[in-house]
Design a protein around this motif. Structure first.
Motif, short mmCIF file in Angstrom:
data_model
loop_
_atom_site.label_atom_id
_atom_site.label_comp_id
_atom_site.label_asym_id
_atom_site.label_seq_id
_atom_site.Cartn_x
_atom_site.Cartn_y
_atom_site.Cartn_z
N PRO A 192 0.80 -1.23 0.00
CA PRO A 192 0.00 0.00 0.00
C PRO A 192 0.84 1.28 0.00
O PRO A 192 0.43 2.29 -0.58
CB PRO A 192 -0.83 -0.12 1.28
N GLN A 193 2.01 1.25 0.61
CA GLN A 193 2.84 2.45 0.68
C GLN A 193 3.40 2.84 -0.69
O GLN A 193 3.83 3.97 -0.89
CB GLN A 193 3.99 2.24 1.66
N HIS A 194 3.40 1.88 -1.62
CA HIS A 194 3.88 2.16 -2.97
C HIS A 194 2.75 2.07 -4.00
O HIS A 194 2.99 1.80 -5.18
CB HIS A 194 5.02 1.20 -3.34
N GLY A 195 1.50 2.28 -3.56
CA GLY A 195 0.38 2.32 -4.47
C GLY A 195 -0.12 0.97 -4.94
O GLY A 195 -0.89 0.91 -5.91
N ARG A 196 0.28 -0.10 -4.27
CA ARG A 196 -0.15 -1.43 -4.68
C ARG A 196 -1.02 -2.06 -3.59
O ARG A 196 -0.67 -3.08 -3.00
CB ARG A 196 1.06 -2.33 -5.00
N ASP A 197 -2.14 -1.42 -3.34
CA ASP A 197 -3.10 -1.96 -2.39
C ASP A 197 -4.15 -2.76 -3.16
O ASP A 197 -4.39 -2.52 -4.35
CB ASP A 197 -3.77 -0.83 -1.61
N CYS A 198 -4.80 -3.71 -2.49
CA CYS A 198 -5.82 -4.53 -3.13
C CYS A 198 -7.17 -3.84 -3.01
O CYS A 198 -7.58 -3.45 -1.91
CB CYS A 198 -5.86 -5.91 -2.47
N HIS A 199 -7.87 -3.71 -4.14
CA HIS A 199 -9.20 -3.10 -4.17
C HIS A 199 -10.20 -4.14 -4.64
O HIS A 199 -9.92 -4.94 -5.53
CB HIS A 199 -9.23 -1.90 -5.11
N TYR A 200 -11.41 -4.09 -4.06
CA TYR A 200 -12.46 -5.04 -4.41
C TYR A 200 -13.54 -4.32 -5.21
O TYR A 200 -13.79 -3.12 -5.03
CB TYR A 200 -13.06 -5.66 -3.15
N TYR A 201 -14.20 -5.10 -6.09
CA TYR A 201 -15.18 -4.52 -6.99
C TYR A 201 -16.39 -5.44 -7.13
O TYR A 201 -16.32 -6.64 -6.83
CB TYR A 201 -14.58 -4.31 -8.39
N ARG A 202 -17.48 -4.88 -7.63
CA ARG A 202 -18.63 -5.67 -8.05
C ARG A 202 -19.17 -5.11 -9.35
O ARG A 202 -19.03 -3.91 -9.63
CB ARG A 202 -19.72 -5.68 -6.98
#
Length: 245
Positions: A192-202
């Motif tokens: 997350p500190q380098h912009g690579r966080d996991c995002h969830y969608y529907r």
């Protein structure tokens, strides 16, 4: 016997992953990625000392009238194998009926190899905003355009499922007809500190990612959502050969 010939298969996979993802923009990346894919395709559950889990958990759930992990056991578990700055590798174990919801891998490459069971994997690409496109009325928040590319079944006999920063970067993974497990390589790891966080969608409208698709590939609208309350990932010790990098 030469030392390299004594190395376990998973050790050779890790070494090749380190070589491959050390320079993902280099001229030899395609060749190195192909070699890694070939090695990964050879990996079987027994190479990692994994024993396929039977339907007992599902049977117990049916008897109790609930999901096998309800309030007790996580639907998905992770076995950490190794991690460097350029890649991470581990095993995900899905209980019968479990689903890893639709999620992304920002700026990342990935490889997934089924070790046992059957997975249904829905893959999507993100699309740039288009001035002429309007989100459907059902959207309750900011939406993103995406291309629903494919939805396929994968077994231990299938080649690895691949994703890149721009192709098949979003996916949903469902265990079909029993428990399943897969070896997972992500490059670079989530951070997350380098912009690579996991995002969830529907999917905003139309059938869900796990439903029977029609007319693929097709353009869809996705809405970012919080992590589903019935999904979480536990941890288990990795029982296979040690990996040293």
């Amino acid at each position: 016997m030469p030392r390299d010939n004594m190395a376990s298969l998973i050790q050779r996979v890790a070494r090749q992953a380190r070589i491959t993802f050390r320079s993902p923009a280099g001229p030899a990346f395609g060749e190195n990625l192909h070699r890694l894919q070939q090695l990964l395709d050879e990996v079987r559950a027994e190479d990692l000392h994994l024993v396929p889990r039977g339907p007992s958990a599902a049977a117990a759930a049916a008897a109790g009238g609930g999901l096998p992990w309800s309030g007790v056991v996580p639907p998905v578990s992770y076995m950490h194998i190794c991690e460097t700055e350029s890649f991470s590798m581990g095993v995900f174990l899905l209980r019968s009926g479990a689903c890893i919801p639709l999620h992304d891998h920002p700026g990342m490459n990935g490889m997934l190899k089924v070790l046992y069971g059957t997975l249904r994997i829905a893959c999507m690409d993100t699309l740039p905003p288009a001035a002429a496109s309007t989100p459907p009325p059902a959207a309750g928040g900011p939406c993103h355009r995406a291309l629903f590319r494919s939805r396929q079944h994968y077994t231990p006999a299938s080649p690895p499922c691949l994703l890149s920063p721009h192709t098949d970067n979003l996916h949903q993974i469902d265990a079909v007809d029993g428990p399943a497990a897969f070896l997972d390589i992500l490059a670079p790891p989530y951070d997350p500190q380098h912009g690579r966080d996991c995002h969830y969608y529907r999917l905003v409208e139309g059938p869900a990612a796990g439903a029977e698709p029609t007319g693929l590939p097709r353009e869809v609208w996705l809405m970012e959502t919080p992590q589903a309350p019935d999904f979480w990932c536990g941890g288990e010790p990795y029982p296979g050969p040690r990996v040293c990098l």
